[in-house]
Write a protein that holds these residues in place. Structure first.
Motif, PDB file in Angstrom:
ATOM      1  N   ALA A  64       0.843  -1.209   0.000  1.00 23.16           N
ATOM      2  CA  ALA A  64       0.000   0.000   0.000  1.00 23.16           C
ATOM      3  C   ALA A  64       0.876   1.257   0.000  1.00 23.16           C
ATOM      4  N   PHE A  65       0.437   2.278  -0.764  1.00 28.79           N
ATOM      5  CA  PHE A  65       1.247   3.482  -0.953  1.00 28.79           C
ATOM      6  C   PHE A  65       1.055   4.459   0.212  1.00 28.79           C
ATOM      7  N   MET A  66       2.166   5.042   0.676  1.00 26.99           N
ATOM      8  CA  MET A  66       2.079   6.127   1.667  1.00 26.99           C
ATOM      9  C   MET A  66       1.248   7.281   1.123  1.00 26.99           C
ATOM     10  N   GLN A  67       1.380   7.542  -0.175  1.00 27.36           N
ATOM     11  CA  GLN A  67       0.717   8.719  -0.763  1.00 27.36           C
ATOM     12  C   GLN A  67      -0.799   8.578  -0.797  1.00 27.36           C
ATOM     13  N   ASN A  68      -1.344   7.408  -0.438  1.00 21.95           N
ATOM     14  CA  ASN A  68      -2.805   7.309  -0.295  1.00 21.95           C
ATOM     15  C   ASN A  68      -3.314   8.265   0.791  1.00 21.95           C
ATOM     16  N   PHE A  69      -2.393   8.652   1.713  1.00 23.08           N
ATOM     17  CA  PHE A  69      -2.780   9.567   2.793  1.00 23.08           C
ATOM     18  C   PHE A  69      -2.687  11.032   2.386  1.00 23.08           C
ATOM     19  N   SER A  70      -2.016  11.310   1.265  1.00 19.31           N
ATOM     20  CA  SER A  70      -1.709  12.720   0.975  1.00 19.31           C
ATOM     21  C   SER A  70      -2.084  13.172  -0.428  1.00 19.31           C
ATOM     22  N   GLU A  71      -2.507  12.241  -1.287  1.00 20.30           N
ATOM     23  CA  GLU A  71      -2.816  12.619  -2.670  1.00 20.30           C
ATOM     24  C   GLU A  71      -4.177  12.075  -3.062  1.00 20.30           C
ATOM     25  N   ARG A  72      -4.671  12.588  -4.197  1.00 19.02           N
ATOM     26  CA  ARG A  72      -6.002  12.191  -4.665  1.00 19.02           C
ATOM     27  C   ARG A  72      -6.129  10.659  -4.700  1.00 19.02           C
ATOM     28  N   HIS A  73      -7.142  10.157  -4.027  1.00 18.87           N
ATOM     29  CA  HIS A  73      -7.332   8.710  -3.992  1.00 18.87           C
ATOM     30  C   HIS A  73      -8.801   8.431  -3.689  1.00 18.87           C
ATOM     31  N   ARG A  74      -9.252   7.268  -4.136  1.00 14.27           N
ATOM     32  CA  ARG A  74     -10.667   6.934  -3.925  1.00 14.27           C
ATOM     33  C   ARG A  74     -11.051   6.805  -2.460  1.00 14.27           C
ATOM     34  N   ASN A  75     -10.047   6.567  -1.584  1.00 13.96           N
ATOM     35  CA  ASN A  75     -10.402   6.426  -0.165  1.00 13.96           C
ATOM     36  C   ASN A  75     -10.635   7.789   0.523  1.00 13.96           C
ATOM     37  N   ARG A  76     -10.356   8.883  -0.169  1.00 15.05           N
ATOM     38  CA  ARG A  76     -10.617  10.251   0.312  1.00 15.05           C
ATOM     39  C   ARG A  76      -9.967  10.531   1.673  1.00 15.05           C
ATOM     40  N   LEU A  77      -8.788   9.903   1.899  1.00 15.16           N
ATOM     41  CA  LEU A  77      -8.116  10.101   3.188  1.00 15.16           C
ATOM     42  C   LEU A  77      -7.557  11.503   3.345  1.00 15.16           C
ATOM     43  N   VAL A  78      -6.992  12.050   2.257  1.00 13.26           N
ATOM     44  CA  VAL A  78      -6.393  13.380   2.400  1.00 13.26           C
ATOM     45  C   VAL A  78      -7.460  14.382   2.805  1.00 13.26           C
ATOM     46  N   GLU A  79      -8.665  14.225   2.256  1.00  9.82           N
ATOM     47  CA  GLU A  79      -9.755  15.138   2.615  1.00  9.82           C
ATOM     48  C   GLU A  79     -10.164  14.929   4.076  1.00  9.82           C
ATOM     49  N   SER A  80     -10.232  13.656   4.524  1.00 10.37           N
ATOM     50  CA  SER A  80     -10.715  13.439   5.896  1.00 10.37           C
ATOM     51  C   SER A  80      -9.669  13.879   6.927  1.00 10.37           C
ATOM     52  N   ILE A  81      -8.383  13.793   6.571  1.00  7.47           N
ATOM     53  CA  ILE A  81      -7.353  14.325   7.491  1.00  7.47           C
ATOM     54  C   ILE A  81      -7.468  15.846   7.551  1.00  7.47           C
ATOM     55  N   ARG A  82      -7.594  16.466   6.371  1.00  6.76           N
ATOM     56  CA  ARG A  82      -7.631  17.932   6.309  1.00  6.76           C
ATOM     57  C   ARG A  82      -8.886  18.484   6.987  1.00  6.76           C
ATOM     58  N   GLU A  83     -10.022  17.850   6.714  1.00  6.64           N
ATOM     59  CA  GLU A  83     -11.291  18.456   7.156  1.00  6.64           C
ATOM     60  C   GLU A  83     -11.748  17.972   8.536  1.00  6.64           C
ATOM     61  N   ARG A  84     -11.379  16.715   8.906  1.00  6.10           N
ATOM     62  CA  ARG A  84     -11.929  16.188  10.168  1.00  6.10           C
ATOM     63  C   ARG A  84     -10.858  15.671  11.131  1.00  6.10           C
ATOM     64  N   ASP A  85      -9.591  15.821  10.759  1.00  5.91           N
ATOM     65  CA  ASP A  85      -8.493  15.304  11.597  1.00  5.91           C
ATOM     66  C   ASP A  85      -8.666  13.813  11.868  1.00  5.91           C
ATOM     67  N   GLU A  86      -9.092  13.105  10.856  1.00  6.56           N
ATOM     68  CA  GLU A  86      -9.432  11.686  11.028  1.00  6.56           C
ATOM     69  C   GLU A  86      -8.816  10.835   9.935  1.00  6.56           C
ATOM     70  N   ILE A  87      -8.323   9.664  10.335  1.00  2.00           N
ATOM     71  CA  ILE A  87      -7.960   8.625   9.367  1.00  2.00           C
ATOM     72  C   ILE A  87      -8.986   7.518   9.578  1.00  2.00           C
ATOM     73  N   ALA A  88     -10.017   7.509   8.748  1.00  2.00           N
ATOM     74  CA  ALA A  88     -11.087   6.521   8.894  1.00  2.00           C
ATOM     75  C   ALA A  88     -10.832   5.393   7.907  1.00  2.00           C
ATOM     76  N   MET A  89     -10.345   4.279   8.424  1.00  2.00           N
ATOM     77  CA  MET A  89      -9.949   3.157   7.561  1.00  2.00           C
ATOM     78  C   MET A  89     -10.148   1.836   8.300  1.00  2.00           C
ATOM     79  N   PRO A  90     -10.354   0.756   7.540  1.00  4.94           N
ATOM     80  CA  PRO A  90     -10.242  -0.560   8.164  1.00  4.94           C
ATOM     81  C   PRO A  90      -8.790  -0.749   8.623  1.00  4.94           C
ATOM     82  N   GLY A  91      -8.530  -1.682   9.468  1.00  9.97           N
ATOM     83  CA  GLY A  91      -7.139  -1.935   9.855  1.00  9.97           C
ATOM     84  C   GLY A  91      -7.015  -2.478  11.260  1.00  9.97           C
TER      85      GLY A  91
END
Ligand code: NAP
Length: 290
Positions: A136-163
């Protein structure tokens, strides 16, 4: 000598990084995208859409090597047939190398698996090939991706993921691009498969701690299940049947430990250890600014 490389997925996480590395090695680059106007400076833009076979011929004309990124899960059509069609006749047209971006563990998948079929299409093309199998790519947390992680970190201070407590050896797209650049331009990589992972298996809570330190504010990990990540994929426009299988793969990859393996392939090919999560996060912090 590789003179000209066709880079598919040129606007994506690895393609964008690969282009300058290839140019630094003296290769000309044709940057393939559905939106060729955004090709990086110095690269020749070319319109390319896996779902439109009519775009293949012009894209591959005159190139010596091809970097194959089978874009996005959700492209209409059969990926193996499309990759096979791009490579059909390419050897006669002068293509002497193919590097495929696959994924960790696909070599162990049954022959009917969609991603394994893409690997088999490359291997049976008659063109010397190298298969990259990143985790899995580190950049999934910081660049455009279907999991929308960069948006959820920026907007809600959240990493919402299975794991949960599962560990993943996140790999940097910089390391994947560096390995791809070597495999596309140097001898000795033909017929090889490289498993590309980062240097440390991390839980999601550990990832959130690195992101918090780099972002300068607390970012928490919130465990979600398959239904929630599937819903995020569907909202992003992924067809529901594809979201079914990709969400299943996500949960498996993030919870089972299968993506928490370690190996030396990045260092063997590039001569330097893989980027660690703290280094990645320090560089990615601007993406998390409010
Ligand atoms: N991200 C991960 O953690 C991960 C892990 C293991 C393996 N992989 C594999 O790496 C590949 C890239 O994944 P990613 O999610 O990180 O995406 P990405 O490379 O960041 O972006 C997807 C790329 O595919 C291109 N693309 C999308 N649909 C296309 C189409 N119909 N025709 C031509 N190009 C198309 C996009 O280009 P345009 O929009 O410019 O056309 C974009 O450059 C995938 O094959 C994935 O299975 C990813």
């Amino acid at each position: 000598m590789t003179d000209t490389v066709l880079v598919t997925g040129a606007t994506g996480k690895t393609g964008r990084r690969l282009i300058p590395l290839l140019m630094r090695r003296g290769a000309a680059v044709r940057a393939a995208s559905r939106a060729p106007a955004i090709a990086p400076p110095g690269a020749e833009p070319v319109p390319f859409d896996w779902a439109r076979e009519g775009t293949y011929e012009a894209a591959r004309k005159g190139v010596d090597a091809i970097y194959v990124v089978y874009g996005d899960p959700g492209v209409a059509g059969d990926p193996a047939d499309q990759v096979g069609a791009l490579l059909d006749g390419a050897a006669d047209a002068g293509v002497s190398r193919v590097v495929l971006l696959s994924a960790l563990g696909v070599d162990q998948a049954p022959p009917g698996d969609a991603m394994r079929r893409v690997e088999l299409a490359v291997e049976s093309s008659g063109i010397p090939s190298t298969i990259l199998r990143p985790g899995a790519f580190m950049q999934n947390f910081s660049e455009r991706h279907r999991n929308r992680l960069v948006e959820s970190i920026r907007e809600r201070d959240e990493i919402a993921m299975p794991g949960g407590d599962g560990v993943v050896s996140w790999v940097s797209a910089d390391d994947i691009a560096a390995v791809a650049a070597a495999a596309l331009t140097e001898p000795g990589h033909e017929g090889k498969g490289y498993t590309l992972v980062g240097p440390e298996p991390l839980t999601m809570a550990q990832v959130a701690a690195f992101v918090s330190a780099a972002a300068g504010r607390p970012v928490r990990y919130v465990e979600i299940g398959r239904a929630e990540i599937r819903a995020t994929f569907v909202e992003s426009g992924m067809p529901p049947d594809v979201a079914d299988s990709i969400s299943e793969l996500y949960v498996y990859a993030l919870t089972s430990g299968a993506f928490g393996v370690l190996n030396d392939d990045v260092e063997t090919v590039t001569g330097r250890p893989p980027v660690n999560f703290a280094e990645f996060a320090a560089g990615a912090a601007p993406a998390w600014l409010r």
